[in-house]
Design a protein around this motif. Structure first.
Motif, PDB file in Angstrom:
ATOM      1  N   UNK A  23     -13.107  22.062 -34.513  1.00  0.00           N
ATOM      2  CA  UNK A  23     -11.970  22.349 -33.642  1.00  0.00           C
ATOM      3  C   UNK A  23     -12.421  23.427 -32.669  1.00  0.00           C
ATOM      4  N   UNK A  24     -12.446  23.076 -31.383  1.00  0.00           N
ATOM      5  CA  UNK A  24     -12.855  24.027 -30.345  1.00  0.00           C
ATOM      6  C   UNK A  24     -11.584  24.555 -29.692  1.00  0.00           C
ATOM      7  N   UNK A  25     -11.291  25.819 -29.925  1.00  0.00           N
ATOM      8  CA  UNK A  25     -10.053  26.406 -29.406  1.00  0.00           C
ATOM      9  C   UNK A  25     -10.367  27.299 -28.216  1.00  0.00           C
ATOM     10  N   UNK A  26      -9.534  27.209 -27.195  1.00  0.00           N
ATOM     11  CA  UNK A  26      -9.739  28.037 -26.011  1.00  0.00           C
ATOM     12  C   UNK A  26      -8.418  28.351 -25.365  1.00  0.00           C
ATOM     13  N   UNK A  27      -8.465  28.917 -24.181  1.00  0.00           N
ATOM     14  CA  UNK A  27      -7.250  29.270 -23.468  1.00  0.00           C
ATOM     15  C   UNK A  27      -7.027  28.273 -22.343  1.00  0.00           C
ATOM     16  N   UNK A  28      -6.958  28.725 -21.089  1.00  0.00           N
ATOM     17  CA  UNK A  28      -6.621  27.787 -20.028  1.00  0.00           C
ATOM     18  C   UNK A  28      -7.720  26.788 -19.741  1.00  0.00           C
ATOM     19  N   UNK A  29      -8.945  27.065 -20.166  1.00  0.00           N
ATOM     20  CA  UNK A  29     -10.016  26.093 -19.947  1.00  0.00           C
ATOM     21  C   UNK A  29      -9.762  24.788 -20.686  1.00  0.00           C
ATOM     22  N   UNK A  30      -9.022  24.842 -21.774  1.00  0.00           N
ATOM     23  CA  UNK A  30      -8.688  23.621 -22.514  1.00  0.00           C
ATOM     24  C   UNK A  30      -7.825  22.708 -21.660  1.00  0.00           C
ATOM     25  N   UNK A  31      -6.981  23.302 -20.806  1.00  0.00           N
ATOM     26  CA  UNK A  31      -6.147  22.501 -19.919  1.00  0.00           C
ATOM     27  C   UNK A  31      -7.034  21.655 -19.003  1.00  0.00           C
TER      28      UNK A  31
ATOM     29  N   UNK B 152       1.293  23.951 -25.386  1.00  0.00           N
ATOM     30  CA  UNK B 152       2.203  24.363 -24.321  1.00  0.00           C
ATOM     31  C   UNK B 152       3.567  24.720 -24.905  1.00  0.00           C
ATOM     32  N   UNK B 153       4.434  25.340 -24.108  1.00  0.00           N
ATOM     33  CA  UNK B 153       5.768  25.691 -24.605  1.00  0.00           C
ATOM     34  C   UNK B 153       6.541  24.467 -25.096  1.00  0.00           C
ATOM     35  N   UNK B 154       7.559  24.723 -25.909  1.00  0.00           N
ATOM     36  CA  UNK B 154       8.337  23.643 -26.517  1.00  0.00           C
ATOM     37  C   UNK B 154       9.161  22.880 -25.486  1.00  0.00           C
ATOM     38  N   UNK B 155       9.454  21.630 -25.816  1.00  0.00           N
ATOM     39  CA  UNK B 155      10.490  20.893 -25.104  1.00  0.00           C
ATOM     40  C   UNK B 155      11.845  21.319 -25.677  1.00  0.00           C
TER      41      UNK B 155
ATOM     42  N   UNK C 172       7.608  29.485 -28.368  1.00  0.00           N
ATOM     43  CA  UNK C 172       8.069  29.596 -29.760  1.00  0.00           C
ATOM     44  C   UNK C 172       8.144  31.046 -30.243  1.00  0.00           C
ATOM     45  N   UNK C 173       7.110  31.837 -29.954  1.00  0.00           N
ATOM     46  CA  UNK C 173       7.090  33.228 -30.413  1.00  0.00           C
ATOM     47  C   UNK C 173       8.243  34.038 -29.859  1.00  0.00           C
ATOM     48  N   UNK C 174       8.604  33.777 -28.589  1.00  0.00           N
ATOM     49  CA  UNK C 174       9.702  34.522 -27.966  1.00  0.00           C
ATOM     50  C   UNK C 174      11.058  34.038 -28.470  1.00  0.00           C
ATOM     51  N   UNK C 175      11.170  32.745 -28.765  1.00  0.00           N
ATOM     52  CA  UNK C 175      12.416  32.235 -29.351  1.00  0.00           C
ATOM     53  C   UNK C 175      12.627  32.864 -30.725  1.00  0.00           C
ATOM     54  N   UNK C 176      11.554  32.949 -31.503  1.00  0.00           N
ATOM     55  CA  UNK C 176      11.645  33.584 -32.825  1.00  0.00           C
ATOM     56  C   UNK C 176      11.989  35.057 -32.700  1.00  0.00           C
TER      57      UNK C 176
ATOM     58  N   UNK D 116       1.512  23.299 -16.648  1.00  0.00           N
ATOM     59  CA  UNK D 116       1.355  22.988 -18.066  1.00  0.00           C
ATOM     60  C   UNK D 116       1.556  24.225 -18.937  1.00  0.00           C
ATOM     61  N   UNK D 117       1.284  25.402 -18.373  1.00  0.00           N
ATOM     62  CA  UNK D 117       1.487  26.648 -19.104  1.00  0.00           C
ATOM     63  C   UNK D 117       2.921  27.167 -18.952  1.00  0.00           C
ATOM     64  N   UNK D 118       3.763  26.369 -18.264  1.00  0.00           N
ATOM     65  CA  UNK D 118       5.186  26.684 -18.089  1.00  0.00           C
ATOM     66  C   UNK D 118       5.437  27.892 -17.204  1.00  0.00           C
ATOM     67  N   UNK D 119       4.485  28.206 -16.342  1.00  0.00           N
ATOM     68  CA  UNK D 119       4.693  29.262 -15.352  1.00  0.00           C
ATOM     69  C   UNK D 119       5.372  28.673 -14.125  1.00  0.00           C
ATOM     70  N   UNK D 120       4.916  27.491 -13.719  1.00  0.00           N
ATOM     71  CA  UNK D 120       5.507  26.818 -12.567  1.00  0.00           C
ATOM     72  C   UNK D 120       6.178  25.524 -13.004  1.00  0.00           C
ATOM     73  N   UNK D 121       7.085  25.070 -12.157  1.00  0.00           N
ATOM     74  CA  UNK D 121       7.787  23.804 -12.380  1.00  0.00           C
ATOM     75  C   UNK D 121       7.571  22.932 -11.154  1.00  0.00           C
ATOM     76  N   UNK D 122       7.252  21.662 -11.374  1.00  0.00           N
ATOM     77  CA  UNK D 122       6.993  20.739 -10.265  1.00  0.00           C
ATOM     78  C   UNK D 122       8.301  20.116  -9.803  1.00  0.00           C
TER      79      UNK D 122
END
Length: 214
Positions: free
Chosen positions: A7-15, A38-41, A81-85, A200-206
């Motif tokens: 499992x290769x885990x990364x940050x925005x490069x995974x996008x 990404x953030x929840x639906x 999720x973390x902020x909802x919690x 995809x990171x939920x900063x912007x909306x299309x």
């Protein structure tokens, strides 16, 4: 079954992974798959918000006002999720402190009302954590592209007073105006790809007309 996987885990490069892999000549990489965390639906966010609280005696009334309140909670926490919690934690703490205007002879259940929701949303610790998470997201990586683009989109909104969002061409034009070569020298396809990553990171909306907004 006597097998293992990497499992290769990364940050925005995974996008960017799937797009880069598709263009790669590396026969191994192209067979790997990736999942962007990404953030929840709305459905999942609602389940995370309501079900644990339900077990503790909290109830969200089924009416239009409550729907607005729930949307406000998700909008403020950006569906993370973390902020909802964290919001749920602050809600429980608010009741523990002064019983939040509930009466002991009629509770539980605790019907979640507008005043309590607003009180928790105004909690300084919650707001600081929200800002911290947002800044961390914009600061991912060493290239600062996300942060610069976010500032350009914000400047466009400030100047134009438009809620319709900002196009890729708008971003490039503003960057040219301020001599921000790091963005101005990129072609529109690369800027568009970066703004898609921010979506995809939920900063912007299309928006449907080819524009982006926070």
């Amino acid at each position: 079954m006597d097998r293992f996987k990497f499992v290769i885990a990364g940050l925005h490069n995974i996008v960017r992974f799937k797009r880069d892999a598709a263009l790669s000549n590396n026969s191994v990489i192209t067979h790997l798959s990736s999942i962007t965390i990404r953030p929840f639906h709305t459905k999942d966010a609602r389940q995370l918000l309501e079900e644990p609280l339900y077990c503790l005696g909290f109830r969200f009334p089924k009416d239009n006002e409550t729907e607005v309140l729930v949307s406000t909670i998700f909008g403020t926490t950006n569906y993370f999720p973390g902020l909802i919690q964290l919001y749920c934690q602050k809600l429980i703490e608010a009741v523990q402190r002064d019983y939040a205007n509930y009466t002991e002879d009629s509770t539980p259940p605790y019907l979640v009302q507008k005043d309590l929701v607003k009180k928790v949303l105004a909690d300084k610790t919650l707001l600081q954590e929200i800002k911290k998470k947002f800044d961390i997201t914009l600061g991912v990586g060493d290239d600062d592209y996300y942060n610069i683009i976010a500032l350009l989109v914000a400047y466009h909104y400030y100047q134009e007073k438009s809620q319709n969002g900002c196009s890729v061409d708008d971003v490039k034009e503003i960057a040219n105006g301020f001599y921000i070569k790091k963005i101005a020298t990129l072609d529109t396809e690369k800027i568009s790809a970066l703004m898609e990553e921010m979506r995809e990171l939920n900063v912007l909306q299309y928006t449907e007309d080819g524009r982006y907004r926070f």
